[in-house]
Design a protein around this motif. Structure first.
Motif, PDB file in Angstrom:
ATOM      1  N   LEU A 107      47.615  32.708  54.068  1.00 47.64           N
ATOM      2  CA  LEU A 107      46.749  32.136  53.052  1.00 47.64           C
ATOM      3  C   LEU A 107      46.992  32.837  51.720  1.00 47.64           C
ATOM      4  N   ILE A 108      47.199  32.065  50.653  1.00 49.48           N
ATOM      5  CA  ILE A 108      47.339  32.660  49.324  1.00 49.48           C
ATOM      6  C   ILE A 108      45.946  33.068  48.863  1.00 49.48           C
ATOM      7  N   LEU A 109      45.680  34.390  48.877  1.00 48.67           N
ATOM      8  CA  LEU A 109      44.366  34.899  48.478  1.00 48.67           C
ATOM      9  C   LEU A 109      44.215  34.922  46.967  1.00 48.67           C
ATOM     10  N   LYS A 110      45.251  35.364  46.282  1.00 53.69           N
ATOM     11  CA  LYS A 110      45.260  35.447  44.821  1.00 53.69           C
ATOM     12  C   LYS A 110      46.571  34.882  44.326  1.00 53.69           C
ATOM     13  N   LEU A 111      46.508  34.115  43.257  1.00 55.42           N
ATOM     14  CA  LEU A 111      47.716  33.547  42.673  1.00 55.42           C
ATOM     15  C   LEU A 111      47.575  33.553  41.159  1.00 55.42           C
ATOM     16  N   HIS A 112      48.365  34.399  40.532  1.00 54.86           N
ATOM     17  CA  HIS A 112      48.496  34.454  39.088  1.00 54.86           C
ATOM     18  C   HIS A 112      49.944  34.083  38.793  1.00 54.86           C
ATOM     19  N   PRO A 113      50.263  33.688  37.594  1.00 49.86           N
ATOM     20  CA  PRO A 113      51.666  33.361  37.327  1.00 49.86           C
ATOM     21  C   PRO A 113      52.617  34.530  37.604  1.00 49.86           C
ATOM     22  N   HIS A 114      52.162  35.758  37.368  1.00 46.96           N
ATOM     23  CA  HIS A 114      53.021  36.940  37.490  1.00 46.96           C
ATOM     24  C   HIS A 114      52.872  37.698  38.818  1.00 46.96           C
ATOM     25  N   ALA A 115      51.943  37.297  39.669  1.00 48.26           N
ATOM     26  CA  ALA A 115      51.693  38.049  40.909  1.00 48.26           C
ATOM     27  C   ALA A 115      50.913  37.188  41.895  1.00 48.26           C
ATOM     28  N   TYR A 116      51.113  37.497  43.192  1.00 48.52           N
ATOM     29  CA  TYR A 116      50.347  36.785  44.209  1.00 48.52           C
ATOM     30  C   TYR A 116      50.173  37.647  45.448  1.00 48.52           C
ATOM     31  N   VAL A 117      49.105  37.338  46.191  1.00 46.72           N
ATOM     32  CA  VAL A 117      48.785  38.036  47.433  1.00 46.72           C
ATOM     33  C   VAL A 117      48.650  36.992  48.531  1.00 46.72           C
ATOM     34  N   ILE A 118      49.355  37.240  49.639  1.00 48.77           N
ATOM     35  CA  ILE A 118      49.262  36.354  50.801  1.00 48.77           C
ATOM     36  C   ILE A 118      48.793  37.177  51.988  1.00 48.77           C
ATOM     37  N   ALA A 119      47.781  36.673  52.682  1.00 54.85           N
ATOM     38  CA  ALA A 119      47.256  37.340  53.874  1.00 54.85           C
ATOM     39  C   ALA A 119      47.670  36.558  55.108  1.00 54.85           C
ATOM     40  N   GLY A 120      48.230  37.279  56.078  1.00 53.83           N
ATOM     41  CA  GLY A 120      48.621  36.670  57.336  1.00 53.83           C
ATOM     42  C   GLY A 120      47.429  36.459  58.244  1.00 53.83           C
ATOM     43  N   GLY A 156      51.231  33.965  31.485  1.00 53.90           N
ATOM     44  CA  GLY A 156      51.744  32.811  32.218  1.00 53.90           C
ATOM     45  C   GLY A 156      52.984  32.174  31.624  1.00 53.90           C
ATOM     46  N   GLU A 157      53.340  32.543  30.390  1.00 47.95           N
ATOM     47  CA  GLU A 157      54.513  31.939  29.764  1.00 47.95           C
ATOM     48  C   GLU A 157      55.783  32.345  30.511  1.00 47.95           C
ATOM     49  N   GLY A 158      56.586  31.337  30.857  1.00 43.15           N
ATOM     50  CA  GLY A 158      57.827  31.591  31.583  1.00 43.15           C
ATOM     51  C   GLY A 158      57.665  31.552  33.100  1.00 43.15           C
ATOM     52  N   PHE A 159      56.459  31.292  33.565  1.00 43.10           N
ATOM     53  CA  PHE A 159      56.165  31.196  34.995  1.00 43.10           C
ATOM     54  C   PHE A 159      55.588  29.809  35.274  1.00 43.10           C
ATOM     55  N   ARG A 160      55.880  29.282  36.464  1.00 40.31           N
ATOM     56  CA  ARG A 160      55.317  27.982  36.856  1.00 40.31           C
ATOM     57  C   ARG A 160      54.873  28.083  38.305  1.00 40.31           C
ATOM     58  N   LEU A 161      53.595  27.812  38.544  1.00 40.73           N
ATOM     59  CA  LEU A 161      53.048  27.875  39.898  1.00 40.73           C
ATOM     60  C   LEU A 161      53.565  26.713  40.728  1.00 40.73           C
ATOM     61  N   LEU A 162      54.008  27.019  41.937  1.00 40.59           N
ATOM     62  CA  LEU A 162      54.522  26.004  42.858  1.00 40.59           C
ATOM     63  C   LEU A 162      53.611  25.834  44.077  1.00 40.59           C
ATOM     64  N   ALA A 163      52.528  26.583  44.095  1.00 36.50           N
ATOM     65  CA  ALA A 163      51.548  26.534  45.184  1.00 36.50           C
ATOM     66  C   ALA A 163      50.184  26.781  44.553  1.00 36.50           C
ATOM     67  N   ALA A 168      57.898  29.756  40.161  1.00 37.00           N
ATOM     68  CA  ALA A 168      59.207  29.672  39.498  1.00 37.00           C
ATOM     69  C   ALA A 168      59.147  30.585  38.276  1.00 37.00           C
ATOM     70  N   TRP A 169      60.246  31.343  38.053  1.00 32.51           N
ATOM     71  CA  TRP A 169      60.267  32.267  36.916  1.00 32.51           C
ATOM     72  C   TRP A 169      61.694  32.612  36.550  1.00 32.51           C
TER      73      TRP A 169
END
Length: 149
Positions: A50-63, A82-89, A103-104
Motif C-alpha cells: 500500500l502506498i502510505l505516502k506519495l509526494h513527487p520527490h518521495a514515497y513510502v510503501i508498506a507491505g 513537484g516540478e520535473g516529477f509526475r505521479l504514476l500512482a 516519473a522523473w
C-alpha cells in the motif's frame, strides 16, 4: 523476509554516500542508496503493498507484513515543489513490486544543483536486519537490492 527491489537504475553507493545526515547516519532506518543513471525514467515500487505516502520527490510503501520502505528521489528535491516529477500512482493505492510510481529526470535534478542520489530505506528497522545484496556497482531498476529479515 522482505526482498526490496531497486527503484531506479544506477550505481549502488550506500547510505554513507548520501549528502544528508538524516539518511547517511541511518536516522530513519537502514538501507542503501543508488546514484541514478542521468536519464529520464520511472521510479518503481521497491516492494508490493500500500502506498502510505506519495509526494513527487518521495514515497513510502508498506507491505502486508507492515514493513515500510521509503524511496527518496534525490536530496532536497522537496524544494522543487513537484516540478520535473509526475505521479504514476496514487496515495492509498495497492501496487505490486516493480510497478512505476513516479516519473522523473535525475539529470534535471543534478542540473539544478541538487543531488539525485536516491536513498532506499527500511523505515524504523533496527540495525542488523537489512542484508545488502549489492554494496556497490551497477544495478537495474527492478533488480534485488537488499533483504529485510
Amino acid at each position: 523476509m522482505t526482498t526490496v527491489l531497486a527503484p531506479v537504475a544506477g550505481h549502488v553507493v550506500g547510505l554513507a554516500a548520501v549528502p544528508d545526515p538524516v539518511f547517511s547516519e541511518g536516522l530513519v532506518g537502514p538501507g542503501t542508496a543508488i546514484d541514478p543513471a542521468r536519464r529520464a525514467g520511472e521510479a518503481l515500487a521497491p516492494i508490493g503493498g500500500l502506498i502510505l505516502k506519495l509526494h513527487p520527490h518521495a514515497y513510502v510503501i508498506a507491505g502486508e507484513d507492515g514493513r515500510a520502505v521509503l524511496v527518496h528521489l534525490g536530496i532536497d528535491t522537496v524544494l522543487l515543489k513537484g516540478e520535473g516529477f509526475r505521479l504514476l500512482a496514487g496515495e492509498g493505492e495497492r501496487v505490486r513490486a516493480g510497478r512505476p510510481v513516479v516519473a522523473w529526470d535525475p539529470a534535471a535534478v543534478a542540473a539544478g544543483g541538487m543531488s539525485p542520489v536516491c536513498p532506499v530505506v527500511a523505515l524504523d528497522a533496527p540495525p542488523g536486519v537489512v542484508v545488502p545484496l549489492r554494496t556497490d556497482g551497477a544495478v537495474l531498476a527492478g533488480e534485488e537490492l537488499f533483504r529485510w529479515r
